[in-house]
Write an enzyme that holds these catalytic residues in place. Structure first.
Site, PDB file in Angstrom:
ATOM      1  N   THR A 155      -9.474  -4.862   0.398  1.00 44.18           N
ATOM      2  CA  THR A 155     -10.447  -4.866   0.911  1.00 44.18           C
ATOM      3  C   THR A 155     -11.296  -4.085   2.044  1.00 44.18           C
ATOM      4  O   THR A 155     -12.614  -4.955   2.660  1.00 44.18           O
ATOM      5  CB  THR A 155      -9.660  -5.972   2.273  1.00 44.18           C
ATOM      6  OG1 THR A 155      -9.128  -5.157   2.791  1.00 44.18           O
ATOM      7  CG2 THR A 155      -9.272  -7.269   1.663  1.00 44.18           C
ATOM      8  N   GLN A 165       2.953  -6.037  -2.575  1.00 38.66           N
ATOM      9  CA  GLN A 165       2.698  -5.927  -1.968  1.00 38.66           C
ATOM     10  C   GLN A 165       3.961  -5.457  -1.421  1.00 38.66           C
ATOM     11  O   GLN A 165       4.599  -4.493  -2.189  1.00 38.66           O
ATOM     12  CB  GLN A 165       2.629  -7.399  -0.752  1.00 38.66           C
ATOM     13  CG  GLN A 165       1.308  -7.694  -0.519  1.00 38.66           C
ATOM     14  CD  GLN A 165       0.872  -8.671  -2.835  1.00 38.66           C
ATOM     15  OE1 GLN A 165       1.168  -9.306  -3.246  1.00 38.66           O
ATOM     16  NE2 GLN A 165      -0.492  -8.611  -2.582  1.00 38.66           N
ATOM     17  N   ARG A 206       0.903 -29.808  -6.105  1.00 39.92           N
ATOM     18  CA  ARG A 206       0.771 -30.695  -8.136  1.00 39.92           C
ATOM     19  C   ARG A 206      -0.964 -30.811  -7.989  1.00 39.92           C
ATOM     20  O   ARG A 206      -1.414 -31.923  -9.156  1.00 39.92           O
ATOM     21  CB  ARG A 206       1.065 -31.890  -8.763  1.00 39.92           C
ATOM     22  CG  ARG A 206       3.016 -31.761  -8.283  1.00 39.92           C
ATOM     23  CD  ARG A 206       3.406 -31.266  -7.423  1.00 39.92           C
ATOM     24  NE  ARG A 206       5.066 -31.395  -7.705  1.00 39.92           N
ATOM     25  CZ  ARG A 206       5.790 -32.111  -6.699  1.00 39.92           C
ATOM     26  NH1 ARG A 206       5.476 -31.223  -5.574  1.00 39.92           N
ATOM     27  NH2 ARG A 206       7.038 -31.746  -6.576  1.00 39.92           N
ATOM     28  N   LYS A 229       2.740   1.757  -5.060  1.00 33.36           N
ATOM     29  CA  LYS A 229       3.216   1.716  -6.550  1.00 33.36           C
ATOM     30  C   LYS A 229       2.652   2.367  -7.853  1.00 33.36           C
ATOM     31  O   LYS A 229       3.127   1.556  -8.956  1.00 33.36           O
ATOM     32  CB  LYS A 229       3.737   0.353  -5.950  1.00 33.36           C
ATOM     33  CG  LYS A 229       4.506   0.032  -4.562  1.00 33.36           C
ATOM     34  CD  LYS A 229       4.969  -1.794  -4.828  1.00 33.36           C
ATOM     35  CE  LYS A 229       3.213  -2.012  -4.215  1.00 33.36           C
ATOM     36  NZ  LYS A 229       3.662  -1.760  -3.203  1.00 33.36           N
ATOM     37  N   ALA A 275       3.822  12.438   1.416  1.00 31.15           N
ATOM     38  CA  ALA A 275       4.298  13.524   1.862  1.00 31.15           C
ATOM     39  C   ALA A 275       3.730  14.276   2.147  1.00 31.15           C
ATOM     40  O   ALA A 275       3.466  14.681   3.499  1.00 31.15           O
ATOM     41  CB  ALA A 275       5.553  13.934   0.794  1.00 31.15           C
ATOM     42  N   THR A 335      -6.206 -11.464   3.075  1.00 33.25           N
ATOM     43  CA  THR A 335      -7.202 -10.881   2.028  1.00 33.25           C
ATOM     44  C   THR A 335      -8.508 -12.016   1.437  1.00 33.25           C
ATOM     45  O   THR A 335      -9.894 -11.319   1.556  1.00 33.25           O
ATOM     46  CB  THR A 335      -7.077 -10.137   0.814  1.00 33.25           C
ATOM     47  OG1 THR A 335      -6.373 -11.062  -0.267  1.00 33.25           O
ATOM     48  CG2 THR A 335      -5.951  -9.070   0.782  1.00 33.25           C
ATOM     49  N   ARG A 342     -11.134  -2.277   4.474  1.00 33.66           N
ATOM     50  CA  ARG A 342     -10.157  -2.615   5.853  1.00 33.66           C
ATOM     51  C   ARG A 342      -9.602  -1.174   6.611  1.00 33.66           C
ATOM     52  O   ARG A 342      -8.395  -1.005   5.450  1.00 33.66           O
ATOM     53  CB  ARG A 342      -9.602  -3.547   5.838  1.00 33.66           C
ATOM     54  CG  ARG A 342     -10.371  -4.896   5.992  1.00 33.66           C
ATOM     55  CD  ARG A 342      -9.194  -6.312   6.607  1.00 33.66           C
ATOM     56  NE  ARG A 342      -8.818  -6.520   5.826  1.00 33.66           N
ATOM     57  CZ  ARG A 342      -7.479  -7.044   5.381  1.00 33.66           C
ATOM     58  NH1 ARG A 342      -7.428  -8.617   6.919  1.00 33.66           N
ATOM     59  NH2 ARG A 342      -6.637  -7.681   4.447  1.00 33.66           N
ATOM     60  N   GLY A 392      -3.683  -4.494  -4.545  1.00 33.24           N
ATOM     61  CA  GLY A 392      -5.160  -3.184  -5.186  1.00 33.24           C
ATOM     62  C   GLY A 392      -3.755  -2.218  -5.567  1.00 33.24           C
ATOM     63  O   GLY A 392      -3.352  -1.190  -4.230  1.00 33.24           O
ATOM     64  N   HIS A 393      -3.819  -1.720  -6.795  1.00 32.53           N
ATOM     65  CA  HIS A 393      -3.004  -0.528  -7.084  1.00 32.53           C
ATOM     66  C   HIS A 393      -3.678   1.082  -7.985  1.00 32.53           C
ATOM     67  O   HIS A 393      -4.287   0.443  -8.691  1.00 32.53           O
ATOM     68  CB  HIS A 393      -1.696  -0.915  -7.919  1.00 32.53           C
ATOM     69  CG  HIS A 393      -1.212  -2.047  -7.447  1.00 32.53           C
ATOM     70  ND1 HIS A 393      -0.028  -2.047  -8.756  1.00 32.53           N
ATOM     71  CD2 HIS A 393       0.047  -2.020  -6.375  1.00 32.53           C
ATOM     72  CE1 HIS A 393       0.910  -2.835  -8.117  1.00 32.53           C
ATOM     73  NE2 HIS A 393       0.425  -2.889  -6.756  1.00 32.53           N
ATOM     74  N   ASP A 416       1.332  -1.457   0.442  1.00 29.26           N
ATOM     75  CA  ASP A 416      -0.006  -0.042  -0.024  1.00 29.26           C
ATOM     76  C   ASP A 416       0.807   1.354  -0.277  1.00 29.26           C
ATOM     77  O   ASP A 416       0.775   2.536   0.729  1.00 29.26           O
ATOM     78  CB  ASP A 416      -0.776  -0.228   1.088  1.00 29.26           C
ATOM     79  CG  ASP A 416      -2.122  -1.565   1.351  1.00 29.26           C
ATOM     80  OD1 ASP A 416      -2.336  -1.805   0.107  1.00 29.26           O
ATOM     81  OD2 ASP A 416      -1.563  -1.496   1.869  1.00 29.26           O
TER      82      ASP A 416
END
Length: 384
Positions: free
Chosen positions: A278, A202, A140, A15, A309, A126, A280, A39-40, A12
């Site tokens: 989410t 992440q 497998r 990115k 910033a 999540t 949250r 989530g971006h 978060d």
């Protein structure tokens, strides 16, 4: 030169916006890990969109969801439909590796059941089925996209997975095939030529090998995984490490600089710190310089990018963790005692106090902050 963008905290960090900014000088944007648990948030002009699977980019970029990424077909098709309103030709520029692991309703059900069984020891996933999909793949019995090219083969695999998981729904194969038909012609490993921007998900502290295990994600987040996870090579590349002017974390796990009470609530409101995936509320804390140094070294970061910033503008004082009572060991982070010093706050990003804050970070981490981001749109960023 190719680029890799990674987060240096617990995810978060912003990115998506950085990828969007750097995409102007790259031809390909490549996702190499994670899944719809990421989530971006990106602004395409005036349109806000949260990218869970589609790489961030513009109408100038080719997009590749490579083999290290976990794919939820319903989520992917929904995103394609949404972004097609902005970029009508998006599917012509999108490729999805046939080696991608497929998240099915079985893994989502498993995810919830496992977390419930863990009780107080749950890690706060999540619930998107990421961990069980990786686990089933290791056993497998997982589904890969290439399995969906053969209907009979897919149904056999789904029946086996359902039996092993004690899952009774028999309509899963048909649902997967229905979603697969919508992107079937884009499922192939493309010939990638031109400059590549590898988009991480992440943060480094959530890496399953180098993060705060067991409170981590299920796929690697370090930049060195970009090549293994994508199947691509790079002759020359640079690593961009993104971090917030403070620190946040979603879910359980150690967080030494966490702020509680009114101060924590105030920072959460200032930064609108609620999960893009989410919803949250994120845990909020002061910037952690030893942690930032650790993540930068593990990632071999070339350039730093500070985000949010402006969120700290107007605070009377700002906390900075400058050290711990012993060396950072990620799995033992909860036992460390931080030393937090308070520096004078700043009115705005032109203030000398903010310049001092920047200098202190660069001195400790021994790397230069090349960009400072101060808002959600791509234009709200300046180079130093």
């Amino acid at each position: 030169m190719d680029s890799i963008v990674v987060g240096l905290q617990w995810g978060d960090e912003g990115k998506g916006k950085v990828v969007q900014k750097l995409s102007r000088s790259h031809k390909w944007i490549v996702r190499f890990s994670g899944g719809p648990n990421a989530g971006h948030t990106v602004y395409h002009g005036n349109t806000k969109m949260v990218h869970h699977l589609l790489p961030s980019g513009t109408n100038e970029n080719f997009l590749f969801i490579s083999r290290g990424t976990l794919v939820d077909l319903e989520t992917l098709n929904s995103e394609i439909k949404e972004i097609s309103k902005i970029y009508p030709d998006i599917k012509e520029r999108l490729f999805v590796s046939p080696y991608c692991r497929v998240i099915t309703p079985i893994e989502k059900w498993q995810d919830g059941a496992i977390e419930k069984t863990k009780g107080k020891n749950s890690v706060g996933t999540t619930g998107r089925g990421i961990g069980p999909t990786v686990s089933n793949d290791a056993n497998r019995v997982g589904i890969r996209l290439f399995d969906l090219f053969d209907q009979n083969h897919l149904k056999e695999k789904v029946d086996l997975l359902a039996e092993i998981s004690n899952f009774g729904d028999q309509s899963i194969a048909d649902e997967l095939l229905s979603q697969f038909e919508k992107i079937k012609d884009r499922v192939l490993d493309p010939k990638v030529e031109g400059q590549i921007l590898f988009e991480g998900t992440q943060g480094i502290m959530l890496d399953p090998m180098y993060g705060t295990y067991p409170y981590v994600t299920s796929t690697p987040t370090i930049p060195s995984f970009a090549f293994y996870g994508s199947g691509l090579k790079s002759e020359k590349y640079e690593v961009w490490g993104v971090f917030k002017a403070y620190t946040t974390r979603v879910g359980s796990g150690p967080f030494p600089t966490e702020i509680f009470g009114e101060a924590g609530d105030d920072l959460r409101k200032r930064g609108s710190e609620f999960g893009a995936t989410t919803g949250r509320p994120r845990r909020c804390g002061w910037i952690d310089l030893p942690q930032l140094e650790y993540a930068s070294n593990i990632s071999n970061v070339d350039h730093l990018v500070m985000t949010k910033a402006d969120v700290l503008n107007g605070l009377e004082k700002v906390g900075v963790c400058i050290s711990y009572d012993k060396k950072i060991i990620p799995y033992d982070l909860g036992s460390l005692k931080p030393t937090i010093e308070y520096v004078k706050g700043w009115k705005n990003l032109e203030s000398s106090e903010f310049a001092d804050f920047i200098s202190a970070i660069e001195h400790h981490v021994r790397r230069r902050i090349k960009y400072v981001s101060y808002g959600p749109s791509e234009e709200e960023i300046f180079q130093r």
